[in-house]
Design a protein around this motif. Sequence first.
Motif, mmCIF file in Angstrom:
data_model
loop_
_atom_site.group_PDB
_atom_site.id
_atom_site.type_symbol
_atom_site.label_atom_id
_atom_site.label_comp_id
_atom_site.label_asym_id
_atom_site.label_seq_id
_atom_site.Cartn_x
_atom_site.Cartn_y
_atom_site.Cartn_z
ATOM 1 N N LEU A 219 8.372 -6.024 2.695
ATOM 2 C CA LEU A 219 7.855 -4.588 1.966
ATOM 3 C C LEU A 219 7.701 -3.213 3.632
ATOM 4 C CD1 LEU A 219 6.539 -2.621 -0.400
ATOM 5 C CD2 LEU A 219 4.318 -3.699 0.168
ATOM 6 N N ASP A 220 7.788 -4.103 4.881
ATOM 7 C CA ASP A 220 6.801 -2.930 5.740
ATOM 8 C C ASP A 220 8.218 -2.573 5.686
ATOM 9 O OD1 ASP A 220 4.030 -3.288 6.040
ATOM 10 O OD2 ASP A 220 4.229 -4.590 6.859
ATOM 11 N N LEU B 244 9.711 -0.302 3.449
ATOM 12 C CA LEU B 244 8.919 1.107 3.949
ATOM 13 C C LEU B 244 9.363 1.796 4.989
ATOM 14 C CD1 LEU B 244 5.606 0.114 2.708
ATOM 15 C CD2 LEU B 244 7.037 1.382 1.707
ATOM 16 N N LEU C 185 -0.449 3.725 1.593
ATOM 17 C CA LEU C 185 -0.325 3.167 -0.032
ATOM 18 C C LEU C 185 -1.764 2.900 -0.380
ATOM 19 C CD1 LEU C 185 2.153 0.149 1.085
ATOM 20 C CD2 LEU C 185 2.392 2.414 -0.244
ATOM 21 N N HIS D 93 0.843 2.685 6.488
ATOM 22 C CA HIS D 93 1.641 1.249 6.648
ATOM 23 C C HIS D 93 3.557 1.116 7.189
ATOM 24 C CE1 HIS D 93 -0.108 -1.298 3.618
ATOM 25 N NE2 HIS D 93 -0.659 -0.447 3.465
ATOM 26 N N ILE E 9 0.447 5.317 -6.213
ATOM 27 C CA ILE E 9 0.016 4.588 -5.016
ATOM 28 C C ILE E 9 0.527 4.398 -3.828
ATOM 29 C CG2 ILE E 9 0.798 2.258 -7.235
ATOM 30 C CD1 ILE E 9 3.539 2.241 -5.973
ATOM 31 N N GLY E 10 0.892 5.761 -3.711
ATOM 32 C CA GLY E 10 0.675 6.216 -1.943
ATOM 33 C C GLY E 10 1.613 7.266 -1.901
ATOM 34 N N ALA F 37 10.519 4.824 -3.225
ATOM 35 C CA ALA F 37 9.168 3.563 -2.600
ATOM 36 C C ALA F 37 8.660 3.094 -3.315
ATOM 37 C CB ALA F 37 9.086 4.416 -1.070
ATOM 38 N N ALA F 38 8.436 3.551 -4.757
ATOM 39 C CA ALA F 38 7.308 3.756 -5.488
ATOM 40 C C ALA F 38 7.295 2.205 -6.036
ATOM 41 C CB ALA F 38 7.437 4.610 -6.717
ATOM 42 N N ILE G 257 7.438 -1.346 -3.960
ATOM 43 C CA ILE G 257 6.173 -1.554 -3.904
ATOM 44 C C ILE G 257 6.521 -2.521 -5.128
ATOM 45 C CG2 ILE G 257 4.308 -1.335 -3.887
ATOM 46 C CD1 ILE G 257 4.806 1.537 -2.555
ATOM 47 N N ALA H 97 8.043 -5.679 -4.781
ATOM 48 C CA ALA H 97 7.865 -6.691 -3.713
ATOM 49 C C ALA H 97 6.821 -7.261 -3.721
ATOM 50 C CB ALA H 97 8.038 -5.071 -2.245
#
Length: 187
Positions: A44-45, A48, A68, A79, A151-152, A180-181, A184, A187
Amino acid sequence: MSEVRAPERMSAEDWAEAEFGPNRDAVLAAFAGIAAALSEGTSLDALLGLIVAQVCELTGVSRCAVYLLDEKTGTFPGHAGCQHGVDIGPGVRRSVAGLEADGFAREIVQTRAPVFVSDAALDPRPVRSAMRAWDVRAMLGVPMVLAGEVIGILYLDNEQQPHPFSRATRDISVAFADLAAMAIAQA
């Protein structure tokens, strides 16, 4: 600003042409790269980090960061981040958005739409100490929405340079926030 979604009857290429015009090929290539990273099981990192780097490259902004939601606290810890093509994740991870004094993040969450701040030194919504610490002049905050919930948040800025954040920049930012959502969620 409404969410950017490809209409059901339109191919991905037609949608990208309609939304991003001359940036179409670059946007499609960036989406393909992120999709490949997702299918390879990239962390995930790392995903992102790839997303914020692509947002910077495609929009021409010098800095982008992703924060996030922490469901326990209701805040948004940092993040990942990119500045001038360099990973600034460690600094971003020391930051938290959405604290009580952060009217900018609250507005992004409440409206579920991009919010623009033209002068962070004078606008009462952002946390001024954070704007000074990051040397922010103008900023665009874009919600990452999944199943109707934020969510972010993606934050884009050009440091001390004024920046109007064109329609194309906003459209690309919204598209990548949506991506990105989804990343996430997977992931």
